[in-house]
Scaffold this motif. Structure first.
Motif, PDB file in Angstrom:
ATOM      1  N   ASN A   1      12.269  -1.681   3.199  1.00 44.99           N
ATOM      2  CA  ASN A   1      10.949  -1.284   2.693  1.00 44.99           C
ATOM      3  C   ASN A   1       9.902  -1.120   3.802  1.00 44.99           C
ATOM      4  O   ASN A   1       8.717  -1.044   3.514  1.00 44.99           O
ATOM      5  CB  ASN A   1      10.462  -2.271   1.627  1.00 44.99           C
ATOM      6  CG  ASN A   1      10.227  -3.664   2.189  1.00 44.99           C
ATOM      7  OD1 ASN A   1      10.301  -3.871   3.393  1.00 44.99           O
ATOM      8  ND2 ASN A   1       9.947  -4.603   1.317  1.00 44.99           N
TER       9      ASN A   1
ATOM     10  N   GLN B   1       5.736   2.498  -4.274  1.00 43.29           N
ATOM     11  CA  GLN B   1       7.071   3.110  -4.128  1.00 43.29           C
ATOM     12  C   GLN B   1       8.175   2.077  -4.329  1.00 43.29           C
ATOM     13  O   GLN B   1       9.200   2.351  -4.954  1.00 43.29           O
ATOM     14  CB  GLN B   1       7.211   3.735  -2.727  1.00 43.29           C
ATOM     15  CG  GLN B   1       6.414   5.014  -2.565  1.00 43.29           C
ATOM     16  CD  GLN B   1       6.398   5.493  -1.120  1.00 43.29           C
ATOM     17  OE1 GLN B   1       6.420   4.697  -0.172  1.00 43.29           O
ATOM     18  NE2 GLN B   1       6.349   6.801  -0.940  1.00 43.29           N
ATOM     19  N   GLN B   2       7.946   0.873  -3.788  1.00 43.93           N
ATOM     20  CA  GLN B   2       8.960  -0.191  -3.941  1.00 43.93           C
ATOM     21  C   GLN B   2       9.168  -0.550  -5.407  1.00 43.93           C
ATOM     22  O   GLN B   2      10.274  -0.749  -5.861  1.00 43.93           O
ATOM     23  CB  GLN B   2       8.512  -1.455  -3.217  1.00 43.93           C
ATOM     24  CG  GLN B   2       8.589  -1.355  -1.727  1.00 43.93           C
ATOM     25  CD  GLN B   2       8.080  -2.642  -1.108  1.00 43.93           C
ATOM     26  OE1 GLN B   2       8.604  -3.707  -1.353  1.00 43.93           O
ATOM     27  NE2 GLN B   2       7.046  -2.537  -0.314  1.00 43.93           N
TER      28      GLN B   2
ATOM     29  N   THR C   1       5.392   2.063   0.426  1.00 40.31           N
ATOM     30  CA  THR C   1       4.189   1.424  -0.132  1.00 40.31           C
ATOM     31  C   THR C   1       4.646   0.496  -1.257  1.00 40.31           C
ATOM     32  O   THR C   1       5.749   0.665  -1.807  1.00 40.31           O
ATOM     33  CB  THR C   1       3.224   2.473  -0.732  1.00 40.31           C
ATOM     34  OG1 THR C   1       3.896   3.085  -1.848  1.00 40.31           O
ATOM     35  CG2 THR C   1       2.822   3.519   0.285  1.00 40.31           C
TER      36      THR C   1
ATOM     37  N   ARG D   1       2.794  -8.445   8.233  1.00 44.15           N
ATOM     38  CA  ARG D   1       2.453  -8.707   6.832  1.00 44.15           C
ATOM     39  C   ARG D   1       2.089 -10.165   6.613  1.00 44.15           C
ATOM     40  O   ARG D   1       1.129 -10.486   5.933  1.00 44.15           O
ATOM     41  CB  ARG D   1       3.659  -8.402   5.936  1.00 44.15           C
ATOM     42  CG  ARG D   1       3.972  -6.954   5.827  1.00 44.15           C
ATOM     43  CD  ARG D   1       5.158  -6.806   4.899  1.00 44.15           C
ATOM     44  NE  ARG D   1       5.714  -5.470   4.953  1.00 44.15           N
ATOM     45  CZ  ARG D   1       6.938  -5.162   4.572  1.00 44.15           C
ATOM     46  NH1 ARG D   1       7.741  -6.105   4.103  1.00 44.15           N
ATOM     47  NH2 ARG D   1       7.362  -3.928   4.635  1.00 44.15           N
TER      48      ARG D   1
ATOM     49  N   GLU E   1       8.915   1.278   5.512  1.00 43.55           N
ATOM     50  CA  GLU E   1       8.064   2.467   5.453  1.00 43.55           C
ATOM     51  C   GLU E   1       7.584   2.761   4.038  1.00 43.55           C
ATOM     52  O   GLU E   1       7.076   3.855   3.774  1.00 43.55           O
ATOM     53  CB  GLU E   1       8.869   3.688   5.934  1.00 43.55           C
ATOM     54  CG  GLU E   1       9.493   3.554   7.298  1.00 43.55           C
ATOM     55  CD  GLU E   1       8.514   3.884   8.406  1.00 43.55           C
ATOM     56  OE1 GLU E   1       7.883   4.945   8.322  1.00 43.55           O
ATOM     57  OE2 GLU E   1       8.368   3.051   9.330  1.00 43.55           O
TER      58      GLU E   1
END
Ligand code: DC
Length: 232
Positions: free
Chosen positions: A210, A217-218, A214, A163, A212
């Motif tokens: 987190n 979703q977070q 998106t 990331r 896995e």
């Protein structure tokens, strides 16, 4: 009746995505956002610019401590880019504090107890009125031990390095995955083993892995936790 204002403390490893989550939560609920890591980075930039780092990459600790009163950190609210900018003695240093030179020296600066106590005092002042989301390493443990909502974010070092690399490449920095990975692992080591306020999960923090998830979703997960606390 308005929901009660709270303090949200988001701690976690470097490049775990906590700043993005914290910033987005603050925006959605109309809270102030404070990136405490940016404050440690600004002190590090000051040290680099003022010859307070030795050639062997150790910090000239006594000298830096004596110059702390000269360091003033503030934030300018989000402009067109939607990002809050960090100011060092009035100068916008948002870009400089994110480069590799600062990233490589920030953990040794952040272990200095006098640096920490000065920044922690500033952070506590920001939180006096509540209605704040702050992210960092010791927010739930040291800065706001009574924060109403504490989140501890984690993901594997490989995922976090990927990331961070993406982010840096987007900004036009020339770095390799290996360099970024080494920096992530080294910062984890220093952050978790330092004597003062090491990075650790507060006993009452909610853990979020987190790796896995998106971003959407977070955020859904975080907003639900926020609403659970503020609606109580
Ligand atoms: O979140 P970040 O990667 O921008 O943080 C930069 C460094 O600052 C990190 O390596 C450790 C330090 N830091 C800290 O010691 N305590 C905090 N509350 C926030 C950051």
């Amino acid at each position: 009746m308005d929901n009660k204002k709270i303090i949200v403390a988001i701690d976690g490893y470097s490049s775990s995505g906590k700043s993005t989550m914290a910033r987005e939560l603050a925006k959605r609920v109309g809270y102030v956002y404070v990136d405490s890591g940016a404050m440690y980075r600004a002190v590090t930039l000051f040290a680099l610019r003022n010859n307070l780092i030795n050639p062997d990459k150790t910090v000239k600790v006594a000298e830096l401590i004596s110059r702390l009163p000269e360091i003033h950190i503030s934030f300018r609210s989000a402009g067109e880019d939607g990002v809050q900018h960090t100011l060092l003695n009035g100068e916008d240093v948002e870009k400089e504090i994110r480069d590799m030179q600062v990233s490589n020296m920030v953990s040794p600066v952040a272990v200095i107890p006098e640096v920490r106590s000065r920044l922690v005092a500033m952070q506590q002042e920001y939180g006096e009125e509540k209605g704040i989301v702050m992210d960092g390493r010791d927010i739930g443990t040291t800065v706001f031990p009574n924060a109403e909502l504490k989140i501890f974010v984690c993901a594997s070092p490989e995922e976090r390095a990927r990331r961070r690399l993406r982010e840096m490449i987007q900004k036009g920095e020339k770095v390799t995955y290996d360099e970024v990975y080494r920096n992530v692992v080294e910062r984890d080591r220093i952050d978790t083993t330092r004597e003062v306020s090491p990075l650790r999960k507060a006993s009452d923090a909610i853990e979020l892995d987190n790796g896995e998830m998106t971003p959407v979703q977070q955020m859904d997960w975080l907003i639900e936790k926020f609403q659970n606390v503020t609606a109580e």
